[in-house]
Design a protein around this motif. Structure first.
Motif, PDB file in Angstrom:
ATOM      1  N   LEU A  80      38.921  29.729  45.973  1.00 26.57           N
ATOM      2  CA  LEU A  80      37.725  30.483  45.610  1.00 26.57           C
ATOM      3  C   LEU A  80      36.869  29.687  44.613  1.00 26.57           C
ATOM      4  CD1 LEU A  80      39.330  34.033  45.131  1.00 26.57           C
ATOM      5  CD2 LEU A  80      38.242  33.084  47.183  1.00 26.57           C
ATOM      6  N   PRO A  81      35.556  29.931  44.592  1.00 30.53           N
ATOM      7  CA  PRO A  81      34.649  29.192  43.688  1.00 30.53           C
ATOM      8  C   PRO A  81      34.735  29.727  42.262  1.00 30.53           C
ATOM      9  CG  PRO A  81      33.403  30.769  44.981  1.00 30.53           C
ATOM     10  CD  PRO A  81      34.813  30.843  45.495  1.00 30.53           C
ATOM     11  N   ALA A  82      35.753  29.308  41.542  1.00 28.33           N
ATOM     12  CA  ALA A  82      36.056  29.883  40.231  1.00 28.33           C
ATOM     13  C   ALA A  82      34.909  29.742  39.237  1.00 28.33           C
ATOM     14  CB  ALA A  82      37.320  29.238  39.665  1.00 28.33           C
ATOM     15  N   THR A  83      34.302  28.576  39.171  1.00 25.26           N
ATOM     16  CA  THR A  83      33.223  28.362  38.203  1.00 25.26           C
ATOM     17  C   THR A  83      32.040  29.277  38.498  1.00 25.26           C
ATOM     18  OG1 THR A  83      33.889  26.060  37.870  1.00 25.26           O
ATOM     19  CG2 THR A  83      31.643  26.665  37.221  1.00 25.26           C
ATOM     20  N   VAL A  91      40.288  33.302  35.122  1.00 27.92           N
ATOM     21  CA  VAL A  91      40.242  32.356  36.240  1.00 27.92           C
ATOM     22  C   VAL A  91      40.848  31.021  35.845  1.00 27.92           C
ATOM     23  CG1 VAL A  91      38.184  33.420  37.253  1.00 27.92           C
ATOM     24  CG2 VAL A  91      37.924  31.489  35.685  1.00 27.92           C
ATOM     25  N   ASP A  92      41.443  30.374  36.839  1.00 25.83           N
ATOM     26  CA  ASP A  92      41.805  28.962  36.748  1.00 25.83           C
ATOM     27  C   ASP A  92      40.683  28.180  37.430  1.00 25.83           C
ATOM     28  OD1 ASP A  92      44.158  29.039  35.355  1.00 25.83           O
ATOM     29  OD2 ASP A  92      45.476  28.787  37.090  1.00 25.83           O
ATOM     30  N   PHE A 120      47.268  31.157  39.894  1.00 26.68           N
ATOM     31  CA  PHE A 120      47.042  31.305  38.455  1.00 26.68           C
ATOM     32  C   PHE A 120      48.230  30.776  37.659  1.00 26.68           C
ATOM     33  CE2 PHE A 120      46.373  33.659  34.385  1.00 26.68           C
ATOM     34  CZ  PHE A 120      45.121  33.156  34.112  1.00 26.68           C
ATOM     35  N   SER A 121      47.950  29.762  36.864  1.00 29.00           N
ATOM     36  CA  SER A 121      49.002  29.033  36.155  1.00 29.00           C
ATOM     37  C   SER A 121      49.041  29.308  34.652  1.00 29.00           C
ATOM     38  CB  SER A 121      48.808  27.517  36.373  1.00 29.00           C
ATOM     39  OG  SER A 121      48.787  27.201  37.740  1.00 29.00           O
ATOM     40  N   ILE A 150      41.365  41.242  36.272  1.00 27.51           N
ATOM     41  CA  ILE A 150      41.168  40.630  37.580  1.00 27.51           C
ATOM     42  C   ILE A 150      41.379  39.122  37.464  1.00 27.51           C
ATOM     43  CG2 ILE A 150      39.731  42.498  38.432  1.00 27.51           C
ATOM     44  CD1 ILE A 150      37.255  40.829  37.823  1.00 27.51           C
ATOM     45  N   ILE A 151      42.365  38.621  38.214  1.00 25.48           N
ATOM     46  CA  ILE A 151      42.807  37.239  38.103  1.00 25.48           C
ATOM     47  C   ILE A 151      42.392  36.475  39.360  1.00 25.48           C
ATOM     48  CG2 ILE A 151      44.815  35.749  37.815  1.00 25.48           C
ATOM     49  CD1 ILE A 151      46.264  38.235  36.619  1.00 25.48           C
ATOM     50  N   ASN A 152      41.654  35.386  39.188  1.00 24.09           N
ATOM     51  CA  ASN A 152      41.157  34.618  40.333  1.00 24.09           C
ATOM     52  C   ASN A 152      40.694  35.562  41.450  1.00 24.09           C
ATOM     53  OD1 ASN A 152      41.654  32.191  39.053  1.00 24.09           O
ATOM     54  ND2 ASN A 152      43.579  31.792  40.112  1.00 24.09           N
TER      55      ASN A 152
END
Length: 231
Positions: free
Chosen positions: A185-188, A178-179, A208-209, A121-123
């Motif tokens: 979206l609140p990634a942290t 996650v980036d 996503f980089s 699951i990415i970001n």
């Protein structure tokens, strides 16, 4: 093995915030067994495209199949369509690994849960009921197809109490990528909340980089799942 891991982690530490070493790397390798196939799910207001950078990197590990779905639809209708597509793929279920970005990550986790398979699951859009609220009644043109649609209150309501959560029962916990500079979206918060195998990369964006940098942990995660080292 230890020297390889030391080199890998040293290389990743320049860009990654955290690597959960014990659960994915012990006893596994970064070479996938033959026959594995990624099933990729696109994000909200998008469609599968073979020309994407994430797809290009994933194909370095295994073939990629894309599933399309109406991201403006109801949860139940979308799941019915996705499950039907998966069940009719010319592949054995045990050879599939689900991958998704944003809302596609939500559905990758759901399909992994339903079919007892690993998911990446990415970001991720972990709570579509709240995170898709911005799109309500706003005509939006699909990034890939150009088709214009609107997200309705009925569609939003179908996601009530449906989320990616530590409380969900997964045969294999999803791998979270996650980036940290995700602008949507609140990634942290997502990274700190989910008790999953996970890697957070500094910088980046919602698209996503860091797919190339994520290939090694993806491979180790899948092999750990295949050998029942990660449940």
């Amino acid at each position: 093995v230890r020297s390889f891991l030391s080199e890998l982690l040293s290389r990743m530490s320049q860009k990654a915030l955290e690597v959960s070493i014990p659960s994915w790397y012990h006893g596994s390798s970064n070479a996938l067994r033959p026959g594995l196939t990624f099933v990729y799910l696109h994000g909200f207001n998008s469609a599968f495209s073979t020309g994407g950078e994430k797809i290009a990197h994933l194909t370095k590990l295994a073939p990629v199949i894309g599933l399309n779905y109406d991201s403006f639809g109801n949860y139940g209708d979308i799941m019915d369509r996705l499950e039907f597509q998966v069940e009719n793929l010319p592949h054995h279920i045990d050879d599939l690994v689900f991958v998704g970005t944003s809302l596609g990550a939500f559905y990758a986790a759901e399909l992994g849960r339903v079919f007892n398979r690993p998911s990446i699951i990415i970001n991720p859009c972990v709570t579509p009921y709240t995170m898709l609220g911005f799109a309500l009644h706003m005509p939006m043109k699909n990034f890939v197809t150009g088709v214009e649609e609107s997200f309705t209150m009925q569609a939003k309501a179908s996601y009530l109490r449906r989320e990616i959560s530590n409380k969900n029962r997964y045969c294999h916990k999803p791998l979270l990528l996650v980036d940290l500079d995700d602008e949507l979206l609140p990634a942290t918060k997502i990274f700190n909340t989910l008790d999953f195998p996970k890697v957070a990369f500094t910088g980046g964006c919602h698209r996503f980089s860091h797919m190339e940098e994520a290939l090694d942990p993806i491979a180790h995660y899948i092999n750990a799942c295949d050998f029942d080292e990660l449940t």
